[in-house]
Design a protein around this motif. Structure first.
Motif, PDB file in Angstrom:
ATOM      1  N   UNK A  79       0.473   7.623  -9.679  1.00 16.25           N
ATOM      2  CA  UNK A  79      -0.816   6.930  -9.644  1.00 16.25           C
ATOM      3  C   UNK A  79      -0.815   5.899  -8.523  1.00 16.25           C
ATOM      4  N   UNK A  80       0.311   5.191  -8.370  1.00 13.18           N
ATOM      5  CA  UNK A  80       0.412   4.201  -7.310  1.00 13.18           C
ATOM      6  C   UNK A  80       0.272   4.871  -5.940  1.00 13.18           C
ATOM      7  N   UNK A  81       0.888   6.041  -5.771  1.00 13.71           N
ATOM      8  CA  UNK A  81       0.731   6.783  -4.518  1.00 13.71           C
ATOM      9  C   UNK A  81      -0.736   7.025  -4.205  1.00 13.71           C
ATOM     10  N   UNK A  82      -1.506   7.318  -5.238  1.00 13.44           N
ATOM     11  CA  UNK A  82      -2.897   7.720  -5.053  1.00 13.44           C
ATOM     12  C   UNK A  82      -3.848   6.555  -4.828  1.00 13.44           C
ATOM     13  N   UNK A  83      -3.545   5.382  -5.376  1.00 11.96           N
ATOM     14  CA  UNK A  83      -4.558   4.315  -5.373  1.00 11.96           C
ATOM     15  C   UNK A  83      -4.266   3.172  -4.411  1.00 11.96           C
ATOM     16  N   UNK A  84      -3.037   3.050  -3.892  1.00 12.93           N
ATOM     17  CA  UNK A  84      -2.772   1.952  -2.954  1.00 12.93           C
ATOM     18  C   UNK A  84      -2.923   2.469  -1.525  1.00 12.93           C
ATOM     19  N   UNK A  85      -3.226   1.584  -0.582  1.00 13.33           N
ATOM     20  CA  UNK A  85      -3.456   2.031   0.802  1.00 13.33           C
ATOM     21  C   UNK A  85      -2.253   2.742   1.423  1.00 13.33           C
ATOM     22  N   UNK A  86      -1.051   2.188   1.241  1.00 11.52           N
ATOM     23  CA  UNK A  86       0.163   2.784   1.804  1.00 11.52           C
ATOM     24  C   UNK A  86       1.385   2.223   1.090  1.00 11.52           C
ATOM     25  N   UNK A  87       2.392   3.074   0.901  1.00 11.89           N
ATOM     26  CA  UNK A  87       3.655   2.632   0.307  1.00 11.89           C
ATOM     27  C   UNK A  87       4.791   2.604   1.327  1.00 11.89           C
ATOM     28  N   UNK A  88       4.496   2.870   2.562  1.00 13.53           N
ATOM     29  CA  UNK A  88       5.534   2.935   3.587  1.00 13.53           C
ATOM     30  C   UNK A  88       6.166   1.549   3.783  1.00 13.53           C
ATOM     31  N   UNK A  89       7.460   1.475   3.526  1.00 13.24           N
ATOM     32  CA  UNK A  89       8.250   0.249   3.663  1.00 13.24           C
ATOM     33  C   UNK A  89       7.678  -0.898   2.829  1.00 13.24           C
ATOM     34  N   UNK A  90       7.064  -0.546   1.691  1.00 20.37           N
ATOM     35  CA  UNK A  90       6.501  -1.541   0.784  1.00 20.37           C
ATOM     36  C   UNK A  90       7.364  -1.603  -0.479  1.00 20.37           C
ATOM     37  N   UNK A  91       7.624  -2.814  -0.946  1.00 17.12           N
ATOM     38  CA  UNK A  91       8.378  -2.997  -2.189  1.00 17.12           C
ATOM     39  C   UNK A  91       7.447  -2.889  -3.384  1.00 17.12           C
ATOM     40  N   UNK A  92       7.953  -2.266  -4.447  1.00 15.15           N
ATOM     41  CA  UNK A  92       7.173  -2.014  -5.656  1.00 15.15           C
ATOM     42  C   UNK A  92       8.023  -2.382  -6.863  1.00 15.15           C
ATOM     43  N   UNK A  93       7.399  -2.969  -7.887  1.00 16.12           N
ATOM     44  CA  UNK A  93       8.048  -3.202  -9.175  1.00 16.12           C
ATOM     45  C   UNK A  93       7.265  -2.451 -10.243  1.00 16.12           C
ATOM     46  N   UNK A  94       7.984  -1.756 -11.140  1.00  7.54           N
ATOM     47  CA  UNK A  94       7.351  -1.079 -12.269  1.00  7.54           C
ATOM     48  C   UNK A  94       8.029  -1.554 -13.543  1.00  7.54           C
ATOM     49  N   UNK A  95       7.218  -2.031 -14.493  1.00  6.45           N
ATOM     50  CA  UNK A  95       7.704  -2.608 -15.748  1.00  6.45           C
ATOM     51  C   UNK A  95       7.526  -1.623 -16.887  1.00  6.45           C
TER      52      UNK A  95
END
Length: 310
Positions: A79-95
């Motif tokens: 879902x994050x892949x689909x809704x955020x502008x870009x994940x390239x070299x971006x840090x993500x936290x999932x709880x």
């Protein structure tokens, strides 16, 4: 392609998350939220009801609660892949409130669940495809996880949460978890059947390779008012969730709820629960500045040369 590119240092280190996801799985389905922290995105809630064959496998104990939680973790990433502008070299936290799942994602390995191992491989592949930075998994206490409890159990667990229609559920969710800006509301992401089919195949170990996770169909689409992309929602979401009445999920807990190894990092009163991970990626403090070490080394060499000449 992503696999032919050199790996950047940013992909191997932790950092303050640009985006945050909170996810929960139950015997009914999976649900959660994705929102912006250091970077802006449209606040999004998602939910997916398990197919009947997955529900049956869970009831027959061929799948554990932690297997379903691990599947939910992968869904949250997609879902994050689909809704955020870009994940390239971006840090993500999932709880998530399941300790084994947090431990598996932290190590990117599972010692005792074949299903979790397959799901972890799919997650790692998707992270590589997006060239994302290292994922930070955090444990959130179940009593503080109502914001993802509700969407994951909105298929009949409680009459007050039961909504077959996505637009009706979205209206309910916005009333329970209003955003700080009255001009912005949650969007609901509807996951397409092609993703559900792949997920079911992996949960029931019907597929052997990862090609299906490398070449994905459309992940889904958003419904409802898209509104504005906003950031800095972590404090608001954390406070809002704790103000909600606690849900009783004791019946969902299974015997596999104990972590496999070290205790997971848990979200507490800290405003920055990812800080221990960030600290691990910071450079070690040098005893001296390199210029001082260079000067000291040169001085010692000069003294040794002088001694030998004498």
């Amino acid at each position: 392609t992503a696999h032919s590119e050199a790996t950047k240092a940013k992909e191997l280190t932790h950092g303050i998350p640009g985006y945050i996801g909170i996810v929960d799985s139950s015997g009914e389905g999976v649900g959660g939220v994705v929102f912006g922290h250091m970077k802006g995105c449209i606040p999004t809630v998602f939910r997916l009801e398990w197919p009947e064959e997955v529900k049956l496998a869970f009831k027959q104990k061929r799948l554990t609660n932690s297997d379903l939680e691990m599947a939910g973790y992968l869904v949250c990433w997609l879902v994050m892949e689909a809704v955020v502008p870009s994940l390239r070299h971006v840090h993500v936290a999932i709880l998530n409130d399941n300790s084994p799942t947090i431990g598996w994602v932290d190590r990117m390995a599972s010692k005792r669940s074949v299903v979790a191992g397959l799901l972890l491989r799919a997650l790692a592949l998707r992270m590589r495809e997006r060239r994302a930075s290292h994922l930070t998994p955090l444990h959130i206490p179940g009593d503080d996880n109502r914001i993802s409890d509700i969407p994951s159990r909105s298929f009949g667990y409680k009459a007050e949460w039961h909504y077959r229609s996505n637009p009706e559920f979205l209206t309910f969710f916005n009333s329970v978890f209003p955003l700080p800006n009255s001009q912005v509301s949650w969007s609901l992401f509807n996951i397409h059947s092609g993703i559900s089919t792949r997920l079911t195949s992996t949960l029931l170990t019907k597929q052997s390779g990862l090609d299906e996770w490398r070449r994905l169909p459309a992940i889904g689409k958003s419904i409802g008012s898209t509104g504005l992309a906003i950031a800095n929602l972590w404090d608001w979401i954390r406070t809002l969730t704790r103000q909600q009445p606690h849900s009783n999920n004791a019946s969902e807990q299974s015997v596999d709820s104990q972590p496999e190894s070290a205790q997971a990092t848990t979200v507490t009163e800290s405003e920055s629960p990812w800080e221990p991970y960030v600290q691990l990626s910071r450079p070690l403090v040098r005893r001296r500045q390199w210029t001082e070490e260079s000067t000291l080394s040169t001085s010692m060499e000069a003294n040794n040369s002088s001694s030998q000449s004498n």
